[in-house]
Design a protein around this motif. Structure first.
Motif, PDB file in Angstrom:
ATOM      1  N   GLN A 107      52.378  41.823  27.263  1.00 23.19           N
ATOM      2  CA  GLN A 107      51.200  40.607  27.289  1.00 23.19           C
ATOM      3  C   GLN A 107      50.192  40.893  28.548  1.00 23.19           C
ATOM      4  O   GLN A 107      51.059  41.267  29.575  1.00 23.19           O
ATOM      5  CB  GLN A 107      51.805  39.142  27.403  1.00 23.19           C
ATOM      6  CG  GLN A 107      52.145  38.590  26.086  1.00 23.19           C
ATOM      7  CD  GLN A 107      52.524  37.075  26.491  1.00 23.19           C
ATOM      8  OE1 GLN A 107      53.367  36.727  26.902  1.00 23.19           O
ATOM      9  NE2 GLN A 107      51.346  36.304  25.910  1.00 23.19           N
ATOM     10  N   ARG A 161      42.003  37.890  33.676  1.00 22.27           N
ATOM     11  CA  ARG A 161      43.275  37.468  34.065  1.00 22.27           C
ATOM     12  C   ARG A 161      44.046  36.873  32.897  1.00 22.27           C
ATOM     13  O   ARG A 161      42.983  36.223  32.151  1.00 22.27           O
ATOM     14  CB  ARG A 161      43.057  36.605  35.280  1.00 22.27           C
ATOM     15  CG  ARG A 161      44.339  35.638  35.622  1.00 22.27           C
ATOM     16  CD  ARG A 161      44.110  34.723  36.317  1.00 22.27           C
ATOM     17  NE  ARG A 161      44.001  35.122  37.691  1.00 22.27           N
ATOM     18  CZ  ARG A 161      44.830  34.834  38.749  1.00 22.27           C
ATOM     19  NH1 ARG A 161      45.974  34.032  38.434  1.00 22.27           N
ATOM     20  NH2 ARG A 161      44.485  35.517  39.805  1.00 22.27           N
ATOM     21  N   GLY A 162      45.215  37.222  32.719  1.00 21.37           N
ATOM     22  CA  GLY A 162      45.672  36.604  31.401  1.00 21.37           C
ATOM     23  C   GLY A 162      46.246  35.203  31.577  1.00 21.37           C
ATOM     24  O   GLY A 162      46.162  34.678  32.737  1.00 21.37           O
ATOM     25  N   ASN A 163      47.083  34.840  30.705  1.00 18.20           N
ATOM     26  CA  ASN A 163      47.483  33.162  30.952  1.00 18.20           C
ATOM     27  C   ASN A 163      49.169  33.409  31.627  1.00 18.20           C
ATOM     28  O   ASN A 163      50.030  33.094  31.111  1.00 18.20           O
ATOM     29  CB  ASN A 163      47.637  32.782  29.414  1.00 18.20           C
ATOM     30  CG  ASN A 163      48.036  31.257  29.559  1.00 18.20           C
ATOM     31  OD1 ASN A 163      47.651  30.497  30.514  1.00 18.20           O
ATOM     32  ND2 ASN A 163      48.600  30.742  28.377  1.00 18.20           N
ATOM     33  N   PHE A 164      48.868  33.700  32.752  1.00 22.52           N
ATOM     34  CA  PHE A 164      50.090  33.487  33.564  1.00 22.52           C
ATOM     35  C   PHE A 164      49.973  32.738  34.885  1.00 22.52           C
ATOM     36  O   PHE A 164      48.781  32.462  35.373  1.00 22.52           O
ATOM     37  CB  PHE A 164      50.513  34.976  33.954  1.00 22.52           C
ATOM     38  CG  PHE A 164      50.980  35.912  33.185  1.00 22.52           C
ATOM     39  CD1 PHE A 164      50.371  36.283  32.001  1.00 22.52           C
ATOM     40  CD2 PHE A 164      52.309  36.116  33.158  1.00 22.52           C
ATOM     41  CE1 PHE A 164      51.061  37.302  31.209  1.00 22.52           C
ATOM     42  CE2 PHE A 164      53.128  36.845  32.037  1.00 22.52           C
ATOM     43  CZ  PHE A 164      52.318  37.518  31.018  1.00 22.52           C
ATOM     44  N   ASP A 184      50.401  30.906  38.803  1.00 24.39           N
ATOM     45  CA  ASP A 184      49.709  31.527  40.069  1.00 24.39           C
ATOM     46  C   ASP A 184      51.007  31.991  40.784  1.00 24.39           C
ATOM     47  O   ASP A 184      50.492  32.825  41.784  1.00 24.39           O
ATOM     48  CB  ASP A 184      49.238  30.410  40.820  1.00 24.39           C
ATOM     49  CG  ASP A 184      47.756  29.682  40.088  1.00 24.39           C
ATOM     50  OD1 ASP A 184      47.529  28.682  40.525  1.00 24.39           O
ATOM     51  OD2 ASP A 184      47.208  30.493  39.377  1.00 24.39           O
ATOM     52  N   GLU A 225      41.540  31.452  18.515  1.00 20.58           N
ATOM     53  CA  GLU A 225      42.670  32.141  18.954  1.00 20.58           C
ATOM     54  C   GLU A 225      42.724  33.551  18.759  1.00 20.58           C
ATOM     55  O   GLU A 225      42.705  33.839  17.533  1.00 20.58           O
ATOM     56  CB  GLU A 225      43.841  31.619  19.020  1.00 20.58           C
ATOM     57  CG  GLU A 225      45.006  32.141  19.815  1.00 20.58           C
ATOM     58  CD  GLU A 225      46.477  31.544  19.381  1.00 20.58           C
ATOM     59  OE1 GLU A 225      46.493  30.448  18.652  1.00 20.58           O
ATOM     60  OE2 GLU A 225      47.279  31.861  20.075  1.00 20.58           O
TER      61      GLU A 225
END
Lengths: 114, 116
Positions: free
Chosen positions: A44, A57-60, A62, B1
């Motif tokens: 990912q 930036r991915g969905n991670f 802070d 998505e």
């Protein structure tokens, strides 16, 4: 020519600690991307950097941060480690930052959080 | 998505047999990659498919891309034990390959086991 290198190879940390992973791109490559691969899943996307600037930036959360240095090497930092952060962290380098350029993956850093 | 789906997720084959792994993706893309991963190792690039109808072959593996169907296939011919690994497809969904970031969305992988 040397490929993408990453250090360390393996790392064991305790919950709540902080960790720094390092990546050196292929010579001449100016973009570095970071991926997280949890066991049994596909990688990912976490971050992409080009010329020291964050380009994606991915969905991670802070707790994850990164930076790129003038020599194009990069560090990924993870604060307040959770058990779920245990994974193989892959670095990939490419000549440029757009999708036109193929990414080349390093050997990865195996992080275990206990 | 943005989604990439592979099937099957697990594949047990006998040596000498043929089989196909499928990779479906959710929206337009002209750029698809196939990788191989051995246990505990990084990703090894197998194929880069850059246009509709692209077909590439290397040894017993052949990959193709149908962008209209949003489908790529990885065909294995006369499997041998050395092909045992996990195979990933990854799609670059950048709308403008020259102007937007490249990042790859991976499928969950197909774990291939080739038995004598």
């Amino acid at each position: 020519d040397a490929g993408v290198t990453q250090s360390p190879t393996h790392l064991i940390k305790t919950r709540g600690q902080q960790v720094t992973l390092r990546c050196s791109p292929i010579s001449g490559h100016k973009s570095v991307s970071w991926y997280q691969q949890v066991l049994g899943q596909g990688p990912q996307f976490i971050f992409q950097y080009y010329e020291k600037e964050e380009r994606g930036r991915g969905n991670f959360p802070d707790r994850f941060s990164a930076r790129q240095f003038p020599n194009y090497s990069s560090e990924l930092n993870v604060n307040a480690l959770l058990l779920g952060d245990s994974a193989l962290y892959l670095c990939a380098s490419s000549l440029g930052w757009t999708g036109y350029y193929e990414q080349y993956f390093g050997p990865g850093t195996r992080l275990t959080v206990t | 998505e943005l989604k990439v789906e592979q099937n099957p997720l697990f594949l047990s084959m006998q040596e000498g047999k043929n089989y196909t792994i499928y990779c479906n993706y959710s929206t337009t893309s002209d750029r698809l990659y196939w990788y191989r991963q051995d246990p505990g190792k990084s990703l090894e690039s197998l194929f880069v498919l850059l246009s509709n109808g692209a077909v590439k072959q290397e040894g017993r593996l052949m990959a193709s891309l149908d962008t209209k169907a949003r489908l790529s296939t990885l065909h294995i011919t006369a499997a041998v034990h050395d092909l045992s690994a996990t195979y990933f497809c990854a799609v670059d969904f950048s709308r403008d390959y020259g102007g937007s970031q490249g990042n790859l969305i991976f499928g969950k992988g197909t774990k291939l086991s080739v038995k004598p």
